[in-house]
Design a protein around this motif. Sequence first.
Motif, PDB file in Angstrom:
ATOM      1  N   TYR A  71      -4.861  -7.912   7.060  1.00  0.00           N
ATOM      2  CA  TYR A  71      -5.966  -7.045   6.658  1.00  0.00           C
ATOM      3  C   TYR A  71      -7.306  -7.729   6.890  1.00  0.00           C
ATOM      4  O   TYR A  71      -7.414  -8.962   6.822  1.00  0.00           O
ATOM      5  CB  TYR A  71      -5.849  -6.675   5.170  1.00  0.00           C
ATOM      6  CG  TYR A  71      -4.527  -6.034   4.821  1.00  0.00           C
ATOM      7  CD1 TYR A  71      -4.305  -4.682   5.081  1.00  0.00           C
ATOM      8  CD2 TYR A  71      -3.489  -6.775   4.257  1.00  0.00           C
ATOM      9  CE1 TYR A  71      -3.078  -4.086   4.779  1.00  0.00           C
ATOM     10  CE2 TYR A  71      -2.273  -6.200   3.951  1.00  0.00           C
ATOM     11  CZ  TYR A  71      -2.067  -4.850   4.219  1.00  0.00           C
ATOM     12  OH  TYR A  71      -0.855  -4.269   3.933  1.00  0.00           O
ATOM     13  N   ALA A 104      -6.654  -2.198   8.106  1.00  0.00           N
ATOM     14  CA  ALA A 104      -5.231  -2.529   8.093  1.00  0.00           C
ATOM     15  C   ALA A 104      -4.707  -2.586   9.519  1.00  0.00           C
ATOM     16  O   ALA A 104      -4.956  -1.679  10.311  1.00  0.00           O
ATOM     17  CB  ALA A 104      -4.450  -1.497   7.289  1.00  0.00           C
ATOM     18  N   PRO A 134      -3.166 -11.636   1.733  1.00  0.00           N
ATOM     19  CA  PRO A 134      -2.145 -10.753   2.294  1.00  0.00           C
ATOM     20  C   PRO A 134      -1.478  -9.874   1.245  1.00  0.00           C
ATOM     21  O   PRO A 134      -0.795  -8.906   1.585  1.00  0.00           O
ATOM     22  CB  PRO A 134      -1.145 -11.727   2.921  1.00  0.00           C
ATOM     23  CG  PRO A 134      -1.277 -12.965   2.094  1.00  0.00           C
ATOM     24  CD  PRO A 134      -2.728 -13.047   1.751  1.00  0.00           C
ATOM     25  N   TYR A 135      -1.662 -10.232  -0.051  1.00  0.00           N
ATOM     26  CA  TYR A 135      -1.062  -9.461  -1.133  1.00  0.00           C
ATOM     27  C   TYR A 135      -2.106  -8.777  -2.001  1.00  0.00           C
ATOM     28  O   TYR A 135      -1.913  -8.575  -3.188  1.00  0.00           O
ATOM     29  CB  TYR A 135      -0.157 -10.361  -1.979  1.00  0.00           C
ATOM     30  CG  TYR A 135       1.133 -10.705  -1.276  1.00  0.00           C
ATOM     31  CD1 TYR A 135       2.129  -9.753  -1.109  1.00  0.00           C
ATOM     32  CD2 TYR A 135       1.338 -11.978  -0.747  1.00  0.00           C
ATOM     33  CE1 TYR A 135       3.311 -10.056  -0.451  1.00  0.00           C
ATOM     34  CE2 TYR A 135       2.520 -12.288  -0.087  1.00  0.00           C
ATOM     35  CZ  TYR A 135       3.502 -11.322   0.058  1.00  0.00           C
ATOM     36  OH  TYR A 135       4.671 -11.616   0.710  1.00  0.00           O
ATOM     37  N   GLU A 139      -1.653  -3.736   0.080  1.00  0.00           N
ATOM     38  CA  GLU A 139      -0.339  -4.089   0.603  1.00  0.00           C
ATOM     39  C   GLU A 139       0.772  -3.288  -0.061  1.00  0.00           C
ATOM     40  O   GLU A 139       1.817  -3.038   0.548  1.00  0.00           O
ATOM     41  CB  GLU A 139      -0.097  -5.597   0.422  1.00  0.00           C
ATOM     42  CG  GLU A 139       1.332  -6.076   0.631  1.00  0.00           C
ATOM     43  CD  GLU A 139       1.881  -5.870   2.042  1.00  0.00           C
ATOM     44  OE1 GLU A 139       3.101  -5.983   2.225  1.00  0.00           O
ATOM     45  OE2 GLU A 139       1.094  -5.600   2.969  1.00  0.00           O
ATOM     46  N   LYS A 140       0.552  -2.853  -1.295  1.00  0.00           N
ATOM     47  CA  LYS A 140       1.589  -2.087  -1.995  1.00  0.00           C
ATOM     48  C   LYS A 140       1.947  -0.825  -1.236  1.00  0.00           C
ATOM     49  O   LYS A 140       3.119  -0.429  -1.178  1.00  0.00           O
ATOM     50  CB  LYS A 140       1.105  -1.740  -3.404  1.00  0.00           C
ATOM     51  CG  LYS A 140       2.160  -1.025  -4.250  1.00  0.00           C
ATOM     52  CD  LYS A 140       1.666  -0.810  -5.668  1.00  0.00           C
ATOM     53  CE  LYS A 140       2.744  -0.147  -6.522  1.00  0.00           C
ATOM     54  NZ  LYS A 140       2.283   0.064  -7.930  1.00  0.00           N
ATOM     55  N   ARG A 142       0.811  -0.172   2.177  1.00  0.00           N
ATOM     56  CA  ARG A 142       0.942  -0.381   3.623  1.00  0.00           C
ATOM     57  C   ARG A 142       2.134  -1.260   4.006  1.00  0.00           C
ATOM     58  O   ARG A 142       2.741  -1.058   5.054  1.00  0.00           O
ATOM     59  CB  ARG A 142      -0.354  -0.968   4.180  1.00  0.00           C
ATOM     60  CG  ARG A 142      -1.551  -0.031   4.073  1.00  0.00           C
ATOM     61  CD  ARG A 142      -1.276   1.307   4.758  1.00  0.00           C
ATOM     62  NE  ARG A 142      -2.374   2.234   4.678  1.00  0.00           N
ATOM     63  CZ  ARG A 142      -3.225   2.473   5.657  1.00  0.00           C
ATOM     64  NH1 ARG A 142      -3.123   1.832   6.806  1.00  0.00           N
ATOM     65  NH2 ARG A 142      -4.190   3.357   5.500  1.00  0.00           N
ATOM     66  N   THR A 145       2.256  -6.953   5.300  1.00  0.00           N
ATOM     67  CA  THR A 145       2.624  -8.356   5.061  1.00  0.00           C
ATOM     68  C   THR A 145       4.138  -8.504   5.019  1.00  0.00           C
ATOM     69  O   THR A 145       4.699  -9.423   5.622  1.00  0.00           O
ATOM     70  CB  THR A 145       2.002  -8.851   3.746  1.00  0.00           C
ATOM     71  OG1 THR A 145       0.570  -8.828   3.862  1.00  0.00           O
ATOM     72  CG2 THR A 145       2.459 -10.262   3.422  1.00  0.00           C
ATOM     73  N   ARG A 146       4.797  -7.610   4.315  1.00  0.00           N
ATOM     74  CA  ARG A 146       6.255  -7.692   4.237  1.00  0.00           C
ATOM     75  C   ARG A 146       6.890  -7.510   5.617  1.00  0.00           C
ATOM     76  O   ARG A 146       7.847  -8.215   5.967  1.00  0.00           O
ATOM     77  CB  ARG A 146       6.810  -6.646   3.273  1.00  0.00           C
ATOM     78  CG  ARG A 146       8.333  -6.725   3.157  1.00  0.00           C
ATOM     79  CD  ARG A 146       8.921  -5.781   2.133  1.00  0.00           C
ATOM     80  NE  ARG A 146      10.381  -5.865   2.167  1.00  0.00           N
ATOM     81  CZ  ARG A 146      11.116  -6.715   1.464  1.00  0.00           C
ATOM     82  NH1 ARG A 146      10.517  -7.588   0.664  1.00  0.00           N
ATOM     83  NH2 ARG A 146      12.436  -6.708   1.550  1.00  0.00           N
ATOM     84  N   THR A 163      -2.246 -16.987  -1.671  1.00  0.00           N
ATOM     85  CA  THR A 163      -2.512 -15.708  -2.319  1.00  0.00           C
ATOM     86  C   THR A 163      -2.912 -15.876  -3.771  1.00  0.00           C
ATOM     87  O   THR A 163      -2.672 -16.922  -4.382  1.00  0.00           O
ATOM     88  CB  THR A 163      -1.267 -14.789  -2.237  1.00  0.00           C
ATOM     89  OG1 THR A 163      -1.586 -13.507  -2.771  1.00  0.00           O
ATOM     90  CG2 THR A 163      -0.110 -15.373  -3.010  1.00  0.00           C
TER      91      THR A 163
END
Length: 355
Positions: A71, A104, A134-135, A139-140, A142, A145-146, A163
């Motif tokens: 991001y 993103a 990254p967190y 991120e939840k 999108r 990162t995972r 993070t």
Amino acid sequence: MQPQTNIRARGTASNDAGRFEKLATVQTDDGWDIEEDQPLLRTEVRDEVARSVITYNRSPDLPFDRSINPYRGCEHGCVYCFARPSHAYLGLSAGLDFETRLTARGNAAEVLRKELSARSYKVEPIALGTNTDPYQPVEKERGITRACLEVLRDFNHPIAIVTKGTLIERDLDILAPMAAQRLVRVGISLTTLDAGLSRRMEPRAPSPKRRLEVIRRLTGAGVPVRVMTSPVVPGLTDHELETLLEAGHEAGADTASWIMLRLPREVSALWQDWLAEHEPARAEKVMARLREMHGGRDYDPRWGHRMRGEGEYAELITKRFKVAVKRLGLKVKSEDLRRDLFAKPAQPGDQMSLF
């Protein structure tokens, strides 16, 4: 003209135009004294089609030569963030734009897989989260990162993560097995244990108590964690150095580091505005200490100098840190991550082995 908005829980109230923009955005009075409700300033997320995701650097004072940032911008809104000036390259402000107008990189995992599969690629640890977290909350939804972690896992690629975010706990199913192979380490930044101060400096980042819980959960799953007492703010958080290290050690961290507050480019003005509003009685002392370490300047970007400064005060913090880590049994150098396990997984269309 931008509409007036409610900027509750944001790190800064400033949204000056980026340094590359010729025209600044200004508020004007239209002559109508009409009271209007101020809409809450919402976070916007724009998508970018990435052509490459691994960024290489040759900085002699960094422990890595490549990184990934899923991001651009960071909703945590830490007022002191050294990465804020990077938003100017997008034609945006280092102030509110940095924490409310995010980008993103939705195809990052796909591009990463191609880059790691290249014949010319030579494996070295990749740092994740060096510029923006990254967190962070986006991120939840999108999950970029995972997705990148899944690629790195498939290649048995070593990775170092930095993070403040609690969402890293979601990915323990990936991180724990990688840690068992010595392929991952995590750094959790801890600036202060004062929840009120943290809320003002880092308005949308997890509380200090919650970050310590993240360290406990990671280390409990076998993931090695470095407690990063960063940034150390002279005259504001410096008295907490030993306490922060003790808290991180008690939570399970086995290594530690520190970095002095850095004020590159636009960050200096944003930080001084924040001091004037939130810590006016300490503002002069804080800035005097910083300038003392940088030859009279707010910040000196020289390699080997920018992270710590120099002079009596910088030396005192260094000595205090060394004494504390020795007493606690903390290490300052992490165990090297393995590179020998790196292997390119089979790709669709590969010819199957006959034996």
